[in-house]
Design a protein around this motif. Structure first.
Motif: not given
Length: 502
Positions: A201-226
């Motif tokens: 999940k990701m959220e990107v905040g922005f103002d009217e002229d894109y002069n201020k930006l913010s970002v926050e992302m989270t991902a629980p991860g992954l598992d892999g196996a042969d």
């Protein structure tokens, strides 16, 4: 007036007023969403080649086809070599890198733009979609080729592989929300691997002229196996959070702070091979004052374990200072403009010309680059070093004379090492007892000789050296390196032996 009459009047007002408000909001949204952001360098690599807008009272639909210039969007455009950048004529041409036909072909592929079609389903405010107060809510749908969609369905099934929602505020800014669901899939081929990705999940905040930006992302991860259980791989939670503010109105330079973290990475095999890494962190921090930028990057790992070897607190931090922001912004904008041209060979020549145009302007402000910290700890102690390089007072003419240039370079480095760590590293890397003994003996002899000359200082169990390059000379702990030969002793005249007769 009776309460029932008041209630009827309120309902009537809402019945008339809400559609009018939604219609008015829809007009504003249409104007904003159809607005071509050609003037903003952030969006300069996107070109709207086709657009339709169907507006209703409570909702609208916008279809757009974007053309994305991949070459212009790629960071880190390869620049001509620094050597020869300030030279002219045949000498500079000889040092310009020559690309092979294969490399030119790949670069030509990247220079071709691609098209992306999207459909925006827009709900008008003031209560779009019955979720809260806002100017509008936009659900974005990517229109993909059937072949691409078929491949995606092999992984995600009937789930929507990507959800994109934008909440638009009345003030002009908003929040972009992206999410992709968890999936489990198995790769095909000789070695099959089951992958369990837990979504993002990701959220990107922005103002009217894109002069201020913010970002926050989270991902629980992954598992892999042969599938045969020969190997396992796990990645823990991934987090990203940051903010950025534009330095120059309408420019490409932003400053701010960003931090990314991976909780753990673990790989293991049936044969006992593998590694474990905990708390991997990457942080960036940039500031702007008096037209000068200071930018730093920190990479760290709390714990690294490979078999019987365990290391802690690995740090790799570096920074650059006194970067002239207006000059960097001009260079970035011109690089971006050149990247959109279709001729790769012409691009390389243009990049070199732009660099030559602005390089000396950068050097006027005495920029510096520093290795703020490179360190790692073991059971025997810590190894740590830091370094800094700068070019004060360099002129364009200096680049034509390497001797003058090297005399103006200023650099210094501090190195410290726990003495027991030397034996620990040798024991870990040399399994043969004889080889281990010989290497340890040689290391002690070399360190002893350097100590005797004053190039290594010892305090308790820590060895250290300060290395400085200045005015074309190298010193270690204030002593010239290499050591100056001792002058021959001068004997008194009455003790000088007479010449030997022929």
């Amino acid at each position: 007036m009776k309460k029932s009459s008041i209630a009827i009047a309120v309902v009537a007002a809402l019945a008339v007023g809400y559609p009018a408000s939604a219609w008015f909001t829809g007009q504003r949204l249409e104007a904003k969403l159809n607005k071509a952001e050609k003037k903003d360098p952030l969006l300069s690599n996107f070109k709207v080649v086709k657009q339709t807008y169907t507006r209703g009272i409570f909702s609208s639909t916008q279809e757009q086809t974007y053309e994305l210039n991949l070459a212009g969007a790629m960071p880190g455009v390869p620049l001509p070599g620094m050597a020869g950048s300030f030279q002219e004529g045949a000498e500079a041409e000889a040092e310009t890198p020559v690309m092979t036909p294969e490399q030119m072909n790949e670069l030509n592929k990247l220079s071709k733009p691609i098209q992306i079609r999207v459909i925006n389903h827009i709900k008008h405010g003031p209560v779009p979609g019955i979720f809260g107060i806002a100017a509008g809510k936009v659900d974005t749908e990517l229109v993909l080729d059937p072949e691409v969609l078929a491949e995606i369905k092999k992984v995600f099934g009937e789930k929507k592989f990507l959800e994109i929602t934008t909440i638009l505020n009345y003030g002009g800014g908003g929040t972009l929300k992206l999410s992709s669901p968890a999936f489990t899939t198995t790769t095909t081929g000789m070695s099959q691997t089951k992958i369990d990705w837990k979504g993002v999940k990701m959220e990107v905040g922005f103002d009217e002229d894109y002069n201020k930006l913010s970002v926050e992302m989270t991902a629980p991860g992954l598992d892999g196996a042969d599938t045969n259980g020969a190997a396992n791989f796990k990645m823990g939670e991934i987090k990203l959070k940051g903010d950025a503010q534009r330095v120059i109105p309408g420019g490409m330079i932003f400053v701010g702070k960003t931090k990314a973290n991976i909780a753990a990475i673990d790989f293991s095999t049936k044969a006992g091979e593998g590694f474990n890494v905990k708390d991997v962190t990457l942080e960036s921090d940039s500031t702007h004052k008096n037209d000068l930028l200071e930018m730093g990057l920190k990479f760290g790992v709390a714990n690294i374990k490979v078999k019987d070897v365990e290391l802690n607190n690995f740090h790799y931090d570096y920074s650059v200072k006194n970067i002239h922001a207006p000059t960097l912004n001009k260079l970035a904008i011109e690089f971006s403009a050149v990247s959109k041209s279709g001729d790769p060979s012409a691009q390389l020549m243009a990049f070199q010309g732009i660099w030559q145009k602005y390089a000396m302007e950068f050097l006027k402000y005495d920029p510096s680059i520093a290795l703020d910290r490179l360190s790692i700890s073991g059971k025997g102690g810590e190894f740590k070093t830091s370094a800094k390089v700068k070019l004060p007072g360099v002129t364009e003419a200096d680049f034509g004379n390497m001797n003058i240039l090297m005399n103006k370079v200023e650099a210094d480095m501090d190195v410290s090492l726990a003495d027991p760590l030397i034996e620990e590293v040798i024991n870990l890397t040399q399994k043969d007892p004889n080889a281990r003994s010989m290497m340890l003996s040689g290391a002690k002899a070399s360190i002893g000789a350097m100590e005797g000359q004053g190039y290594i200082l010892r305090k308790d169990k820590t060895l250290s050296s300060q290395i400085v390059w200045k005015n074309g000379k190298l010193t270690i702990n204030g002593k010239p390196y290499p050591a100056m030969p001792a002058a021959a002793p001068v004997m008194p005249a009455d003790e000088v032996p007479p010449p030997v007769p022929e």
